[in-house]
Motif scaffolding. Structure first.
Motif, mmCIF file in Angstrom:
data_model
loop_
_atom_site.group_PDB
_atom_site.id
_atom_site.type_symbol
_atom_site.label_atom_id
_atom_site.label_comp_id
_atom_site.label_asym_id
_atom_site.label_seq_id
_atom_site.Cartn_x
_atom_site.Cartn_y
_atom_site.Cartn_z
ATOM 1 N N LEU B 214 48.447 47.206 46.346
ATOM 2 C CA LEU B 214 47.286 46.389 45.977
ATOM 3 C C LEU B 214 47.354 44.988 46.571
ATOM 4 O O LEU B 214 46.372 44.254 46.541
ATOM 5 C CB LEU B 214 47.188 46.267 44.453
ATOM 6 N N GLY B 215 48.516 44.616 47.096
ATOM 7 C CA GLY B 215 48.701 43.238 47.550
ATOM 8 C C GLY B 215 49.388 42.439 46.459
ATOM 9 O O GLY B 215 49.288 42.760 45.271
ATOM 10 N N GLU B 217 48.984 39.460 45.076
ATOM 11 C CA GLU B 217 48.217 38.774 44.028
ATOM 12 C C GLU B 217 47.779 39.738 42.912
ATOM 13 O O GLU B 217 47.910 39.443 41.740
ATOM 14 C CB GLU B 217 47.012 38.083 44.670
ATOM 15 N N MET B 218 47.271 40.905 43.319
ATOM 16 C CA MET B 218 46.835 41.871 42.302
ATOM 17 C C MET B 218 48.019 42.449 41.542
ATOM 18 O O MET B 218 47.941 42.671 40.331
ATOM 19 C CB MET B 218 46.019 42.997 42.938
ATOM 20 N N ARG B 220 50.806 40.949 40.891
ATOM 21 C CA ARG B 220 51.223 39.932 39.917
ATOM 22 C C ARG B 220 50.248 39.888 38.754
ATOM 23 O O ARG B 220 50.645 39.714 37.599
ATOM 24 C CB ARG B 220 51.304 38.563 40.592
ATOM 25 N N GLY B 221 48.975 40.073 39.064
ATOM 26 C CA GLY B 221 47.947 40.038 38.026
ATOM 27 C C GLY B 221 48.117 41.124 36.979
ATOM 28 O O GLY B 221 47.712 40.948 35.833
#
Lengths: 267, 325
Positions: B214-215, B217-218, B220-221
């Motif tokens: 997901l990359g 940032e996602m 971590r989200g």
């Protein structure tokens, strides 16, 4: 209503000595569609990321009654720039998004997507993510984020890269979803403000306005953005639009700098 | 492709090449019947020694391929780099130099010493590669350029150390190009322990690694500690890859080709593609090891065989990644 509320008290986010966001008091939800607007670099994304505990902050941020770190199971977050592996299939992306979710109430996604004419995105499951158009990618991630059954949906510029028809579908979808889930999103598309329950205008890291969209004056917008704005009412809904007509008039009637001979006029 | 069909295909591939590896070699005359009797433990013919040797060799190739491909696919996901491979990222060359230095310093170093130094120096040189590629902008190709550069540098030093090894030169040279021909049962046990530790660790965090598609940032989200996950994955991947170096020397490209075979057949969800990469890598390593025996004029190094297809795959992926990664 199963959405949960967001509460911010004396929030301060700094990076290398510079204050990025300073918010005294902000409460959003439970439920509803909440716009965060403001010029580029105003601190909208930083504010969103503080809701997920992705930035170091001082002050109090409470999501679903707890600190962001502990609330992540109930939050779905779609960042502005999508960095999904282009080789991954849509179904695999959907599966990955489900990690760590503590599902709230199940939404009837088929029905919701059907309302806004987006049921076709269900058919993308077997496609590679990199093959999708940027609009399809964004729609896919929003649907995947909803699959997680969050109580709070945080979307950073979900309308960017979408054409007009898809923008209306996405904002319609988020509007429908916001009956059951609190939706906080940033956007530059202030013409869709009529869909929102609240609008928070961020200027240089601080709140310039927060409240219902109907009470957001053109003068505040003009102060923050430094351009002329007009308010238009269509079918009882108020729209704020940049006064492009005036810009066009000024641009094309004023003498072109450095040009010789007669000035051109727009036809 | 259907996941079950994909798994069936790579398992069949592994089974076929393993059988070939047990039956084919410069020593002729071993029949399938002999092999079946040997496996049952009822063989009493003249080929027992050959069968034992080929069993160890085949087991070593399976282990090497699985560990390298497992290491490669873990690095590919955690670094978000489709070209990642323990050989290309300097883990193997670092581990190899460590082993050679220990052999140079001590007459007969303990086996666990070789494994420990391989792990430490492999992880160390990988750290240097990551640091350098961060300075170069952390793109997929920058990381490979950094990895290959560091590998060449360490490879050069390894050559210098190699020529100082006296009567150990022939054995060390064969090892330095990658081979499973001289693996001892003791090495097999050590490598198996290290690989199982790595495997267990990666399986525990496999769903977390899966979210990295997901990359950052996602991921971590949704609650992933990406930095800690990367660190743990790098250590586990280095453990597996360096234990293979200690046993069989640096072997190239299986850590790249195995994962891609798995992803194309099984898909990209890590908890499914990781076990598939282990099987595919094992199959490729055994296939390469059979190939080196079949080339006329004596055995060629394992990396020579694996580079033949690995190089093609690397080129193909690099050309593609220029467009869409």
């Amino acid at each position: 209503m199963t959405g949960c509320s967001v509460e911010i008290r004396s929030l301060r986010v700094e990076a290398s000595g510079k204050v990025l966001v300073e918010v005294e008091d902000l409460s959003l939800g439970p439920g509803g569609l909440h716009f965060i607007i403001g010029p580029n670099g105003a601190g909208k994304t930083t504010l969103l990321r503080s809701l997920l505990g992705l930035v170091r902050y001082q002050g109090v941020v409470k999501v679903c009654g707890t600190v962001p770190r502990d609330a992540r199971g109930w939050i779905s977050y779609i960042p502005a720039s999508i960095m999904v592996d282009p080789w991954a299939k849509v179904g695999e992306v959907r599966r990955a998004v489900l990690y760590g979710s503590r599902p709230g109430e199940r939404l009837n996604m088929d029905q919701l997507l059907g309302y806004v004419g987006l049921e076709w995105i269900r058919s993308l499951t077997g496609r590679r993510f990199g093959e999708l158009s940027s609009g399809e990618q964004r729609l896919t991630l929003i649907a995947a984020a909803m699959n997680r059954m969050p109580k709070l949906l945080v979307a950073d510029e979900p309308l960017s890269f979408l054409d007009m028809a898809n923008q209306i579908r996405v904002i319609g979808l988020l509007r429908e979803v916001s009956r059951q889930v609190t939706v906080v999103m940033t956007t530059h598309e202030i013409m869709y403000m009529g869909y929102a329950d609240t609008v928070t205008l961020i200027h240089k890291g601080s709140i310039a306005y927060s409240g219902p969209p109907s009470r957001l004056n053109t003068s505040i917008i003009e102060d923050v953005y430094g351009i002329k704005v007009m308010s238009v009412e269509i079918g009882g809904v108020r729209f704020l639009l940049p006064d492009t007509a005036q810009v066009v008039r000024e641009r094309f009637t004023a003498p072109v700098r450095g040009a010789r001979g007669s000035t051109q006029r727009s036809s | 492709m259907n996941r079950i069909l994909g798994y069936t295909l790579i398992l069949l591939f592994l089974l076929t090449v393993s059988l070939a590896s047990l039956l084919i070699g410069p020593y002729k005359g071993v029949t399938l019947g002999d092999l079946i009797d040997y496996i049952r433990g009822s063989y009493e013919g003249p080929h027992a020694g050959v069968l034992r040797y080929r069993s160890i060799r085949t087991a070593a190739a399976i282990l090497a391929g699985a560990a390298l491909a497992g290491s490669g696919i873990t690095l590919q996901y955690t670094l978000r780099n489709p070209l990642a491979d323990p050989y290309l990222l300097g883990i193997s060359s670092g581990a190899a130099l460590g082993v050679l230095l220990l052999i140079l310093k001590s007459q007969s170093p303990p086996v666990y010493g070789l494994y420990t130094i391989a792990f430490i120096s492999g992880l160390g040189s990988f750290g240097v590669v990551v640091l350098l590629s961060t300075l170069m902008g952390l793109s997929a190709t920058a990381m490979i350029v950094a990895g290959v550069s560091v590998s060449y540098l360490l490879g050069g030093v390894s050559m210098v150390v190699l020529v100082r090894l006296g009567d150990k030169i022939p054995g060390a040279a064969a090892w330095l190009f990658g081979t499973v021909a001289y693996v001892t049962p003791q090495q097999l046990v050590y490598t198996m322990l290290a690989s199982i530790a790595s495997l267990a660790g990666i399986l525990v965090i496999s769903r977390r690694i899966g979210t990295l598609i997901l990359g950052e940032e996602m991921s971590r989200g949704i609650g992933i500690n990406v930095a800690a996950l990367r660190l743990a994955s790098a250590a586990l991947a280095s453990l597996a890859a360096s234990s293979i170096v200690a046993m069989a020397g640096p072997i190239g490209f299986i850590g790249l080709a195995g994962p891609w075979m798995a992803r194309l057949l099984i898909g990209s969800w890590f908890p499914y593609s990781y076990p598939a990469a282990l099987i595919a890598g094992a199959g490729l390593a055994v296939f390469s090891d059979v190939t080196v025996r079949l080339v006329g004029g004596g055995e060629i190094p394992l990396t020579a065989a694996s580079s033949l297809y690995g190089g093609v795959i690397l080129l193909y992926l690099t050309l593609r990644s220029g467009r869409e990664l």
